[in-house]
Design a protein around this motif. Sequence first.
Motif, PDB file in Angstrom:
ATOM      1  N   UNK A 171     -51.879 -17.118  -0.237  1.00  0.00           N
ATOM      2  CA  UNK A 171     -50.604 -17.166  -0.968  1.00  0.00           C
ATOM      3  C   UNK A 171     -50.840 -16.443  -2.286  1.00  0.00           C
ATOM      4  N   UNK A 172     -50.064 -15.394  -2.536  1.00  0.00           N
ATOM      5  CA  UNK A 172     -50.292 -14.613  -3.760  1.00  0.00           C
ATOM      6  C   UNK A 172     -48.994 -13.971  -4.245  1.00  0.00           C
ATOM      7  N   UNK A 173     -49.033 -13.565  -5.522  1.00  0.00           N
ATOM      8  CA  UNK A 173     -47.866 -12.912  -6.136  1.00  0.00           C
ATOM      9  C   UNK A 173     -48.031 -11.400  -6.130  1.00  0.00           C
ATOM     10  N   UNK A 174     -46.906 -10.723  -6.150  1.00  0.00           N
ATOM     11  CA  UNK A 174     -46.849  -9.266  -6.237  1.00  0.00           C
ATOM     12  C   UNK A 174     -45.948  -8.947  -7.429  1.00  0.00           C
ATOM     13  N   UNK A 175     -46.381  -8.006  -8.286  1.00  0.00           N
ATOM     14  CA  UNK A 175     -45.563  -7.652  -9.450  1.00  0.00           C
ATOM     15  C   UNK A 175     -45.125  -6.201  -9.348  1.00  0.00           C
ATOM     16  N   UNK A 176     -43.877  -5.975  -9.036  1.00  0.00           N
ATOM     17  CA  UNK A 176     -43.308  -4.625  -9.079  1.00  0.00           C
ATOM     18  C   UNK A 176     -41.871  -4.725  -9.603  1.00  0.00           C
TER      19      UNK A 176
END
Length: 321
Positions: free
Chosen positions: A106-111
């Motif tokens: 489970x992880x975040x993506x920043x765009x």
Amino acid sequence: MIRSVLIGTGSALPSDCVSNDELAKRVDTSDEWIRERTGITQRYIAAEGETTGTLATAAAQAALDDAGLSIADIDLIVLATATPDNTFPATATKVQHQLGGKDFPAFDVAAVCSGFLYALSTADAMLRTGMATRAIVIGAETFSRILDWEDRTTCVLFGDGAGAFVIEAQDVAADGPGIIASRLHADGEHGDMLYVDGGPSTTGEVGKVRMKGREVFRHAVTNLSSVLGEVLAEAGCQPGDIDWVVPHQANFRILDATARKLGLPMDKVVVTVDRHANTSAASVPLAFDVAKKDGRIQKGDLVMLEAMGGGFTWGASLLRA
Ligand code: UT7
């Protein structure tokens, strides 16, 4: 062929809805200016206790319910946000815990505003390579917390919310459902056109949104038209084959100009910017969920998702519902 098939959608909005007129009592602006320049009439603003994590969890649970699944059926969460609850841990891990999940990535993506397209493409690649079988992909934001409420050129444009997809790896025919083609782009040269003037490694403060709106507008129309053309070419489709476009909801005029460039009528474009304003990474899954729940997007429809945001980053995905 193995494709990531969309099997559930969900969304969540904060309880407080703020109209343009209400905003005009706090900021030097008017309902007329905001409507004419952007198409926005209202936005939802997170109250105390409502966070990117709580909205994301609610949207993810709604998407699981829509798919008829529980968290035990999921083995991946990818969450796109520029407004995480904390610098770390990733908000995706909070969502996993809130939903009762354990022991899967489970992880975040920043765009920023393109974040959902980046998250969806990442999850799609992981499903197609066998790293996971069923994923929750979330776009969630509380931009209200990083707005400069003294800056009328930005604070009237954004709102808070979350949207989620559940996607599953399935063996399908070429004309079957699933994500058919995706393209992502970034060009860091334009980082100063839309950014936050803070961060843990620079000022140590969270910072506020800064934007050169006119320049962003110009790049948005050019970049979006170009990436839509690339995805259509990769899929071997024509603009006329598209049943629905679900664009990032930044400004009605951007949606209109992009549709015109592609020769698509506006009645094929899902518009929610009037109700939700710009919810950054949340806007595409939120708009998709609205159009699916109100019966516009039907099984078998060819749907184009597209977004452009800070970085600049931009991208598009074509899927069959
Ligand atoms: O989600 C990521 C991508 N973000 C976007 O795509 C945003 C892209 N940009 C836009 O949507 C538009 O550029 C805006 C909506 C931000 C601005 O519209 P514009 O037509 O480009 O207006 P402008 O910035 O050129 O401003 C026009 C006038 C200015 O006054 P003067 O200098 O002509 O006297 C502004 O000061 O409007 C004024 N203004 C406002 N007036 C009332 C700017 N903001 C406001 C406001 N209320 N909130």
